[in-house]
Motif scaffolding. Structure first.
Motif, PDB file in Angstrom:
ATOM      1  N   THR A  60       0.822  -1.212   0.000  1.00 37.11           N
ATOM      2  CA  THR A  60       0.000   0.000   0.000  1.00 37.11           C
ATOM      3  C   THR A  60       0.857   1.264   0.000  1.00 37.11           C
ATOM      4  OG1 THR A  60      -0.158   0.074   2.418  1.00 37.11           O
ATOM      5  CG2 THR A  60      -1.831  -1.201   1.252  1.00 37.11           C
ATOM      6  N   ASN A  61       2.164   1.111   0.201  1.00 37.54           N
ATOM      7  CA  ASN A  61       3.068   2.265   0.197  1.00 37.54           C
ATOM      8  C   ASN A  61       3.516   2.577  -1.225  1.00 37.54           C
ATOM      9  OD1 ASN A  61       3.925   2.838   3.250  1.00 37.54           O
ATOM     10  ND2 ASN A  61       3.726   0.627   2.984  1.00 37.54           N
ATOM     11  N   LYS A  62       3.688   3.841  -1.516  1.00 37.13           N
ATOM     12  CA  LYS A  62       4.192   4.233  -2.830  1.00 37.13           C
ATOM     13  C   LYS A  62       5.706   4.060  -2.926  1.00 37.13           C
ATOM     14  CE  LYS A  62       0.561   7.652  -3.726  1.00 37.13           C
ATOM     15  NZ  LYS A  62       0.294   9.090  -4.028  1.00 37.13           N
ATOM     16  N   ARG A  63       6.365   4.055  -1.756  1.00 41.39           N
ATOM     17  CA  ARG A  63       7.826   3.977  -1.766  1.00 41.39           C
ATOM     18  C   ARG A  63       8.305   3.233  -0.540  1.00 41.39           C
ATOM     19  NH1 ARG A  63      12.133   9.067  -1.200  1.00 41.39           N
ATOM     20  NH2 ARG A  63      13.955   7.949  -2.000  1.00 41.39           N
ATOM     21  N   LEU A  64       9.234   2.300  -0.754  1.00 37.01           N
ATOM     22  CA  LEU A  64       9.879   1.572   0.336  1.00 37.01           C
ATOM     23  C   LEU A  64      11.382   1.744   0.234  1.00 37.01           C
ATOM     24  CD1 LEU A  64       7.963  -1.868   0.325  1.00 37.01           C
ATOM     25  CD2 LEU A  64       7.627   0.051   1.903  1.00 37.01           C
ATOM     26  N   LEU A  65      12.016   2.076   1.360  1.00 36.11           N
ATOM     27  CA  LEU A  65      13.472   2.105   1.454  1.00 36.11           C
ATOM     28  C   LEU A  65      13.903   0.849   2.205  1.00 36.11           C
ATOM     29  CD1 LEU A  65      12.611   5.198   1.171  1.00 36.11           C
ATOM     30  CD2 LEU A  65      14.832   5.708   2.207  1.00 36.11           C
ATOM     31  N   LEU A  66      14.684   0.018   1.567  1.00 31.79           N
ATOM     32  CA  LEU A  66      15.106  -1.261   2.136  1.00 31.79           C
ATOM     33  C   LEU A  66      16.553  -1.163   2.585  1.00 31.79           C
ATOM     34  CD1 LEU A  66      13.464  -3.622  -0.514  1.00 31.79           C
ATOM     35  CD2 LEU A  66      12.493  -2.762   1.632  1.00 31.79           C
ATOM     36  N   LEU A  67      16.751  -1.223   3.887  1.00 22.69           N
ATOM     37  CA  LEU A  67      18.076  -1.058   4.485  1.00 22.69           C
ATOM     38  C   LEU A  67      18.682  -2.431   4.752  1.00 22.69           C
ATOM     39  CD1 LEU A  67      20.237   0.818   5.650  1.00 22.69           C
ATOM     40  CD2 LEU A  67      18.916   0.886   7.787  1.00 22.69           C
ATOM     41  N   CYS A  68      19.787  -2.721   4.065  1.00 20.83           N
ATOM     42  CA  CYS A  68      20.422  -4.045   4.134  1.00 20.83           C
ATOM     43  C   CYS A  68      21.647  -4.008   5.040  1.00 20.83           C
ATOM     44  CB  CYS A  68      20.856  -4.505   2.741  1.00 20.83           C
ATOM     45  SG  CYS A  68      19.524  -4.537   1.524  1.00 20.83           S
ATOM     46  N   GLY A  69      21.659  -4.864   6.025  1.00 18.80           N
ATOM     47  CA  GLY A  69      22.795  -4.942   6.926  1.00 18.80           C
ATOM     48  C   GLY A  69      23.842  -5.935   6.441  1.00 18.80           C
ATOM     49  N   ARG A  70      24.977  -5.925   7.112  1.00 15.25           N
ATOM     50  CA  ARG A  70      26.074  -6.885   6.858  1.00 15.25           C
ATOM     51  C   ARG A  70      26.821  -7.090   8.165  1.00 15.25           C
ATOM     52  NH1 ARG A  70      27.355 -10.377   2.478  1.00 15.25           N
ATOM     53  NH2 ARG A  70      25.549  -9.975   1.158  1.00 15.25           N
ATOM     54  N   TYR A  71      27.758  -8.032   8.133  1.00 13.33           N
ATOM     55  CA  TYR A  71      28.614  -8.321   9.287  1.00 13.33           C
ATOM     56  C   TYR A  71      27.775  -8.764  10.481  1.00 13.33           C
ATOM     57  CZ  TYR A  71      31.238  -5.395   6.047  1.00 13.33           C
ATOM     58  OH  TYR A  71      31.768  -4.856   4.921  1.00 13.33           O
ATOM     59  N   GLU A  72      27.991  -8.187  11.656  1.00 12.48           N
ATOM     60  CA  GLU A  72      27.232  -8.590  12.847  1.00 12.48           C
ATOM     61  C   GLU A  72      25.964  -7.766  13.040  1.00 12.48           C
ATOM     62  OE1 GLU A  72      27.782 -11.208  14.975  1.00 12.48           O
ATOM     63  OE2 GLU A  72      29.202 -11.753  13.402  1.00 12.48           O
ATOM     64  N   GLY A  73      25.650  -6.939  12.035  1.00  9.70           N
ATOM     65  CA  GLY A  73      24.413  -6.166  12.112  1.00  9.70           C
ATOM     66  C   GLY A  73      24.644  -4.684  12.326  1.00  9.70           C
ATOM     67  N   PHE A  74      23.580  -3.993  12.745  1.00  9.07           N
ATOM     68  CA  PHE A  74      23.591  -2.536  12.877  1.00  9.07           C
ATOM     69  C   PHE A  74      23.878  -2.098  14.315  1.00  9.07           C
ATOM     70  CE2 PHE A  74      20.576  -3.459   9.428  1.00  9.07           C
ATOM     71  CZ  PHE A  74      21.047  -2.626   8.422  1.00  9.07           C
ATOM     72  N   ASP A  75      24.583  -1.000  14.450  1.00 10.65           N
ATOM     73  CA  ASP A  75      24.676  -0.313  15.738  1.00 10.65           C
ATOM     74  C   ASP A  75      23.245  -0.018  16.204  1.00 10.65           C
ATOM     75  OD1 ASP A  75      24.687   2.212  17.434  1.00 10.65           O
ATOM     76  OD2 ASP A  75      26.851   1.889  17.266  1.00 10.65           O
ATOM     77  N   GLU A  76      22.942  -0.290  17.458  1.00 11.27           N
ATOM     78  CA  GLU A  76      21.586  -0.155  17.978  1.00 11.27           C
ATOM     79  C   GLU A  76      21.028   1.251  17.798  1.00 11.27           C
ATOM     80  OE1 GLU A  76      18.047  -1.349  20.149  1.00 11.27           O
ATOM     81  OE2 GLU A  76      19.537  -2.248  18.799  1.00 11.27           O
ATOM     82  N   ARG A  77      21.909   2.255  17.761  1.00 12.63           N
ATOM     83  CA  ARG A  77      21.431   3.633  17.619  1.00 12.63           C
ATOM     84  C   ARG A  77      20.805   3.896  16.255  1.00 12.63           C
ATOM     85  NH1 ARG A  77      27.006   5.849  20.017  1.00 12.63           N
ATOM     86  NH2 ARG A  77      27.634   4.043  18.744  1.00 12.63           N
TER      87      ARG A  77
END
Length: 245
Positions: free
Chosen positions: A104-121
């Protein structure tokens, strides 16, 4: 519909974007997929995007600075910022119902991680919709992002040749699995197409398909029920043994 994929490895998508229904959708302008390299927003001579975790432990963690800079810059590359989706094993399980919601969204931003993941912040500051494609871990978020794109574009008008495909397929209703499908030849290695599908009786075929869908769905929910189901017309072929030669 527009997808913006933020990744450290945009080249992974080159083959995927050039095949099948997605390529047709792109060529016809029904879907847009834009690839962005997070490293382009990294500072310093080496453009580092990851560092060792505080407190010790294996692997590297993606740093907040380049991710924030990339997301905020890409959000401005369009008339609306869109929904930010973080692909993570810790996220909400991707289901058909969620796919319909995302569509239903016109736009999606897909954030792809790597390694051990993302900094929690990153999670705390950007407040993305966190999504997982299953209870397992991939090497990165790129394949999960492809999964999201592949599932969501099916709900974009014009992408599927027959919109009715969405109505009867597996998971179109919660817990529902699609009925068995057959094509030529009529017989293969001793297993024949059920006579009912060759009868031309569309009402009988519809009933058979409903029964098969129900039986499959019950078996998937509780495999032990397979032994107690009453055979339906055409069920004698349900579990054939097909040799490999």
């Amino acid at each position: 519909m527009r997808f913006d994929v933020l990744t450290l490895f945009p080249e992974i998508f080159s083959g995927y974007l050039s095949q099948s229904l997605l390529k047709l959708a792109l060529d016809r302008g029904l879907v847009e997929v834009h690839l962005w390299n997070i490293r382009d927003w990294a500072a310093g001579k080496h453009r580092s995007v990851d560092d060792r975790p505080f407190g010790g432990g294996p692997g590297m963690v993606m740093m907040p600075e380049p991710v924030f800079a990339a997301v905020e810059a890409v959000q401005q590359q369009g008339p609306e910022p869109g929904m930010l989706v973080m692909l993570t094993p810790a996220g909400e399980r991707l289901t058909q119902k969620l796919v319909e919601e995302l569509a239903t969204n016109k736009r999606l931003l897909l954030l792809c991680g790597r390694y051990e993941g993302f900094d929690e912040r990153i999670r705390l500051g950007l407040r993305p919709r966190e999504i997982s494609i299953g209870d397992f871990v991939c090497n990165g978020g790129e394949v999960p992002a492809m999964t999201v794109i592949d599932a969501v574009i099916r709900y974009v008008p014009g992408v599927l040749g027959d919109p009715d495909s969405l109505i009867e397929e597996s998971h179109s209703a919660e817990g529902r699995l699609e009925y068995p499908q057959y094509t030529r030849p009529r017989e293969f290695r001793g297993v024949s197409v059920p006579d009912i599908l060759l009868s031309g009786d569309h009402q009988a075929i519809a009933r058979w398909r409903q029964e098969q869908s129900r039986a499959r769905s019950v078996r998937d929910a509780d495999p032990d029920t397979d032994k107690t189901l009453t055979p339906k017309e055409g069920d004698d072929h349900e579990k054939p043994t097909i040799g490999s030669g």
